[in-house]
Write an enzyme that holds these catalytic residues in place. Structure first.
Site, PDB file in Angstrom:
ATOM      1  CB  SER A 276      -2.332  -7.600  -4.020  1.00 14.14           C
ATOM      2  OG  SER A 276      -1.867  -6.435  -3.357  1.00 14.14           O
ATOM      3  CE  LYS A 277       5.312 -10.406  -3.393  1.00  9.45           C
ATOM      4  NZ  LYS A 277       6.014  -9.674  -2.381  1.00  9.45           N
ATOM      5  NE  ARG A 278       2.682  -3.278  -5.723  1.00  6.44           N
ATOM      6  CZ  ARG A 278       1.746  -2.495  -6.215  1.00  6.44           C
ATOM      7  NH1 ARG A 278       1.002  -1.737  -5.444  1.00  6.44           N
ATOM      8  NH2 ARG A 278       1.549  -2.451  -7.507  1.00  6.44           N
TER       9      ARG A 278
END
Ligand code: GLU
Length: 515
Positions: A276-278
């Site tokens: 994910s972006k995180r």
């Protein structure tokens, strides 16, 4: 062998056509770039077409700028669109919202109603929510062959009431009528046969109350009309694939339906869950090809391009996330990928993203780059910093420093001393090695360098070794006097490139400055 036989038929009779069909709901994640890439590689491997279709039927999730971002990303990585949004083509339009305006989807939804494979459902969102709330979590509500018998639809309501509701323009959706007791067999090129019982499949909405088709209906109609031969998409669509097969069957298109390939997930570096972006933010690597500024929040996310990755490296990294070429050569150009790609070597299980490996790839590409090319980029950085050296000099600098770099943006830190004389000297080296003997040796070498006939790396080395009694122990001192650093490119080549005058000047300065 089903796959080979079927595959041969496809190749013999139809031109291979694949589409990348993103929804413009935000920036394209590298997982999306991989889907586009695998579509492209397969299409090109078979001399076929690669299409870009924009699936924007969910207006609530539309993000301005996302479509442009997708197109620019594909262009940057070198995926060429043969047909579709941004280039046009025989099956225009390629944007689903525009196709909806032409009535393309409604016609087929009506056809399914007429043939008894779809029905009108009048239940309101509130009513369905109410039912969901009443049911326990371990048995979530599904609109399916059982529950539909007790809900408000054209299968349960009297015919005249259905007619009345339709005549009164009461809101409705059209749902797929999934049979109650049937085995659905579906072939996936990567996963083989997938068998699902129809009781597991819900009655998917095909047409929403705003008249927009859902993905389930729209992609099938478009794939059919656009003569798509292979539908390659993310694994998250596998659970819906049995319903998709039924739609093809009920529209009478099963014999020309595309072959499905559901790609494995891209996983976090530790393998626990979807990338994910995180994860990118946390571990300091981009998950987007290009930098993206969220139009709603103004938040900026980093991109591979802006981080200094080469597009060829990004393609190479992504190609190997889930596909194994079956040999150990990791560096592959787009042409080599096209020549070797096949779905048989795409794995069923998720592929872990390794940020260090990504950097390694960029480093390999950087090492293989032509020095004049690198110099052009480095010069931009140098000019920005107020330095305007000759391109040829910069080319030589690149040759000497590139081994150590992962990115061009690191060149300045690795080679700034080629453009500015040091004013600080590596403290550890000085503490350990700067003594009377060393000073004497440097002073002698400096004078001898003035008279050296041929200012060439090999001659400089030879001379230095003659000038010093104990060259091994002062070599690093010489390096520090010239560059300020204890490590760096080959010393003699560095000295040759700096030039006699500069070397002599720097040695003089060092003798004055270092105490
Ligand atoms: N619009 C779908 C998505 O973005 C495409 C899936 C497909 O390729 O069929 O996930």
């Amino acid at each position: 062998m089903y796959f080979n036989a079927n595959f041969a038929r496809m190749e013999n009779n139809r031109r291979v056509r694949l589409r990348f069909a993103p929804s413009p709901t935000g920036p394209l994640h590298i997982g999306g770039v991989r889907t586009a890439l695998y579509n492209y590689l397969f299409a090109k491997h078979h001399g076929g077409d690669f299409l870009l279709r924009i699936e924007d039927t969910d207006q609530t999730r539309f993000v301005p700028g996302a479509e442009e971002y997708i197109i620019e990303s594909l262009k940057w990585v070198g995926i060429k669109i043969d047909e579709g949004v941004s280039v046009g083509g025989k099956y225009e339009p390629y944007r689903q919202s525009e196709r909806k305006e032409l009535g393309i989807y409604k016609k087929y939804a009506d056809q399914l109603i007429e043939s008894g494979h779809a029905y009108y459902a009048f239940d309101t969102a509130e009513e369905l929510d109410e039912i969901r709330k009443r049911l326990s979590n371990d048995k979530p509500f599904q609109y399916n062959s059982i529950t539909r018998q007790n809900l408000k639809n054209s299968l349960t309501l009297p015919e005249d009431e259905v007619k009345k509701r339709l005549d009164n323009n009461e809101p409705y959706v059209i749902r797929l009528k999934v049979p109650r007791n049937e085995e659905i067999r579906l072939h996936d090129i990567i996963r083989g046969w997938v068998v699902v019982h129809s009781s597991q499949v819900d009655d998917k909405v095909l047409l929403k109350s705003d008249g927009m088709p859902t993905y389930h209906l729209a992609h099938i109609i478009d794939d059919y009309l656009m003569e798509i031969t292979h539908a390659v998409r993310g694994e998250e669509w596998l659970p819906s694939a049995p319903a998709h097969l039924l739609i093809y069957r009920y529209l009478g298109w099963e014999n020309v339906m595309p072959q499905y390939a559901h790609l494995p997930l891209l996983l976090k570096p530790d393998g626990n869950g979807k990338l994910s972006k995180r994860d990118g933010d946390k571990l300091g690597f981009p998950v987007f090809p290009l930098e993206w500024k969220d139009p709603a929040t103004g938040e900026t996310s980093s991109g591979y391009r802006e981080m200094g990755y080469f597009p060829e490296a990004v393609i190479n990294i992504i190609a190997l996330l889930g596909w194994n070429p079956g040999h150990n050569t990791e560096m592959m150009s787009m042409d080599e990928l096209i020549a070797q790609f096949s779905f048989e070597k795409v794995s069923k299980s998720g592929a872990k993203f390794d940020p260090d490996k990504a950097k390694w790839f960029n480093q390999q590409y950087l090492r293989h780059k032509d020095d004049t090319e690198l110099a052009k980029e480095f010069l931009i950085d140098l000019n920005r910093r107020g330095h305007h050296p000759e391109a040829e000099y910069v080319t030589h600098v690149c040759r000497l420093i590139k081994e150590k770099a992962h990115f061009i943006k690191e060149f300045w830190d690795l080679g700034s001393f080629f453009f500015v004389a040091p004013d600080k000297y590596d403290a550890d080296v000085i503490k350990k090695r700067w003594n009377e003997d060393a000073k004497k040796a440097i002073a002698k070498a400096k004078d001898d360098f003035k008279n050296l006939n041929d200012w060439k790396a090999s001659e400089i080395e030879k001379q230095f070794k003659l000038s010093c009694e104990n060259p091994g122990s002062v070599m690093q001192v010489l390096r520090v006097c010239l560059s300020g650093f204890g490590g760096g490119p080959v010393l003699w080549e560095m000295a040759e490139l700096l030039g006699r005058e500069e070397v002599v000047k720097r040695l003089e300065a060092a003798l004055n400055i270092i105490k």
